[in-house]
Scaffold this motif. Structure first.
Motif, PDB file in Angstrom:
ATOM      1  N   THR A  20      -0.982   6.317   7.954  1.00 11.86           N
ATOM      2  CA  THR A  20      -1.956   5.563   7.562  1.00 11.86           C
ATOM      3  C   THR A  20      -4.195   5.367   8.003  1.00 11.86           C
ATOM      4  O   THR A  20      -3.084   5.280   9.461  1.00 11.86           O
ATOM      5  N   ASP A  21      -4.632   5.597   7.423  1.00 12.29           N
ATOM      6  CA  ASP A  21      -5.531   6.101   8.186  1.00 12.29           C
ATOM      7  C   ASP A  21      -6.450   4.838   8.283  1.00 12.29           C
ATOM      8  O   ASP A  21      -6.345   3.720   8.105  1.00 12.29           O
ATOM      9  N   LYS A  22      -7.861   4.637   9.188  1.00 12.77           N
ATOM     10  CA  LYS A  22      -8.758   3.747   9.358  1.00 12.77           C
ATOM     11  C   LYS A  22      -9.130   2.759   8.525  1.00 12.77           C
ATOM     12  O   LYS A  22      -9.077   1.775   8.624  1.00 12.77           O
ATOM     13  N   PHE A  23      -9.022   3.538   7.141  1.00 11.84           N
ATOM     14  CA  PHE A  23      -9.627   2.344   6.331  1.00 11.84           C
ATOM     15  C   PHE A  23      -8.163   2.210   5.718  1.00 11.84           C
ATOM     16  O   PHE A  23      -8.220   2.256   4.402  1.00 11.84           O
ATOM     17  N   GLY A  24      -7.012   2.232   6.060  1.00 10.11           N
ATOM     18  CA  GLY A  24      -5.584   1.608   5.167  1.00 10.11           C
ATOM     19  C   GLY A  24      -5.208   2.610   3.740  1.00 10.11           C
ATOM     20  O   GLY A  24      -4.728   1.861   3.288  1.00 10.11           O
ATOM     21  N   VAL A  25      -5.532   3.686   3.397  1.00  8.19           N
ATOM     22  CA  VAL A  25      -5.473   4.811   2.757  1.00  8.19           C
ATOM     23  C   VAL A  25      -3.636   5.335   3.052  1.00  8.19           C
ATOM     24  O   VAL A  25      -3.925   6.081   4.806  1.00  8.19           O
ATOM     25  N   THR A  26      -2.663   5.883   2.725  1.00  3.84           N
ATOM     26  CA  THR A  26      -1.214   6.053   3.128  1.00  3.84           C
ATOM     27  C   THR A  26      -0.981   7.801   2.550  1.00  3.84           C
ATOM     28  O   THR A  26      -1.840   7.853   1.251  1.00  3.84           O
ATOM     29  N   GLY A  72       0.467  -1.289  -0.094  1.00  3.75           N
ATOM     30  CA  GLY A  72      -0.158  -0.243   0.000  1.00  3.75           C
ATOM     31  C   GLY A  72       0.629   1.038  -0.087  1.00  3.75           C
ATOM     32  O   GLY A  72      -0.030   1.808   0.237  1.00  3.75           O
ATOM     33  N   LYS A  73       2.305   1.139  -0.040  1.00  2.00           N
ATOM     34  CA  LYS A  73       2.599   1.988   0.224  1.00  2.00           C
ATOM     35  C   LYS A  73       3.707   3.058  -1.584  1.00  2.00           C
ATOM     36  O   LYS A  73       4.912   3.531  -1.923  1.00  2.00           O
ATOM     37  N   ARG A  74       3.662   1.902  -2.348  1.00  6.65           N
ATOM     38  CA  ARG A  74       3.605   2.095  -4.163  1.00  6.65           C
ATOM     39  C   ARG A  74       3.463   4.157  -4.511  1.00  6.65           C
ATOM     40  O   ARG A  74       4.032   4.579  -4.811  1.00  6.65           O
ATOM     41  N   VAL A  75       2.256   3.770  -4.443  1.00  6.75           N
ATOM     42  CA  VAL A  75       1.316   5.233  -4.422  1.00  6.75           C
ATOM     43  C   VAL A  75       0.634   5.677  -3.094  1.00  6.75           C
ATOM     44  O   VAL A  75      -0.164   5.060  -3.512  1.00  6.75           O
ATOM     45  N   THR A  76       1.269   7.204  -2.612  1.00  8.30           N
ATOM     46  CA  THR A  76       0.400   7.435  -0.914  1.00  8.30           C
ATOM     47  C   THR A  76      -0.328   9.128  -1.696  1.00  8.30           C
ATOM     48  O   THR A  76       0.026   9.506  -3.415  1.00  8.30           O
ATOM     49  N   ILE A  77      -1.038   9.544  -1.040  1.00  9.76           N
ATOM     50  CA  ILE A  77      -1.636  10.165  -1.105  1.00  9.76           C
ATOM     51  C   ILE A  77      -0.724  11.427  -0.325  1.00  9.76           C
ATOM     52  O   ILE A  77      -0.804  11.883   1.000  1.00  9.76           O
ATOM     53  N   CYS A  78       0.109  12.635  -0.574  1.00 11.88           N
ATOM     54  CA  CYS A  78       0.672  13.801   0.204  1.00 11.88           C
ATOM     55  C   CYS A  78      -0.505  15.022   0.091  1.00 11.88           C
ATOM     56  O   CYS A  78      -1.760  15.246  -0.743  1.00 11.88           O
ATOM     57  N   ILE A  79      -0.507  15.424   0.905  1.00  5.63           N
ATOM     58  CA  ILE A  79      -1.265  16.478   2.061  1.00  5.63           C
ATOM     59  C   ILE A  79      -0.801  17.454   1.433  1.00  5.63           C
ATOM     60  O   ILE A  79      -0.654  17.125   2.780  1.00  5.63           O
TER      61      ILE A  79
END
Length: 141
Positions: free
Chosen positions: A125-131, A80-87
């Motif tokens: 990584t949030d509670k939904f598994g999104v990093t 799950g770390k190949r593509v993440t969302i950068c805020i």
């Protein structure tokens, strides 16, 4: 203050190659690149090959941006770390609030702290598994 979401691509030692590819294929403009060797306080155990890996890069493609880095060890990114969302924000306290909100029932991968490339950065990584990477942007000259 601004907030924007940016795809963040993590590669295992091929970021420089990816940057060149996207420059040619998409007309990307390199905004910023720093290697692990250019960062302060890198472990003395880092080999020259590891020091040459990209710690953080930012490209502009049209009106969009992409961010990149190599995994510090040159190994494969975790699940799950190949593509993440950068805020990205321009305010450290706003970044901290976002980071703290996302960590609720989630997992902190890298605590929110000052880094050589950002006055406030963290990975969660949030509670939904999104990093998400929460990044406070410095002006690029």
């Amino acid at each position: 203050m601004t907030v924007k979401l940016t795809p963040y691509i993590t590669l295992e030692g091929r970021t420089q190659e990816a940057i060149r590819f996207y420059e040619q294929a998409l007309g990307a403009e390199v905004i910023f690149v720093t290697t692990y060797g250019e960062m302060p306080d890198m472990p003395s155990t880092f080999t020259e090959d590891l020091k040459a890996l990209v710690a953080h890069a930012k490209l502009k493609i049209g009106e969009a941006e992409l961010m990149f880095s190599d995994t510090p060890s040159g190994s494969s990114p975790g699940e799950g770390k190949r593509v993440t969302i950068c805020i990205t924000t321009t305010d450290v306290e706003q970044s901290r609030r976002i980071f703290e909100a996302l960590q609720q029932e989630g997992q902190v991968n890298l605590p929110f702290q000052e880094e050589a490339f950002s006055p406030g950065f963290g990975d969660v990584t949030d509670k939904f598994g999104v990093t998400f990477q929460v990044f406070t942007e410095l002006p690029y000259n």
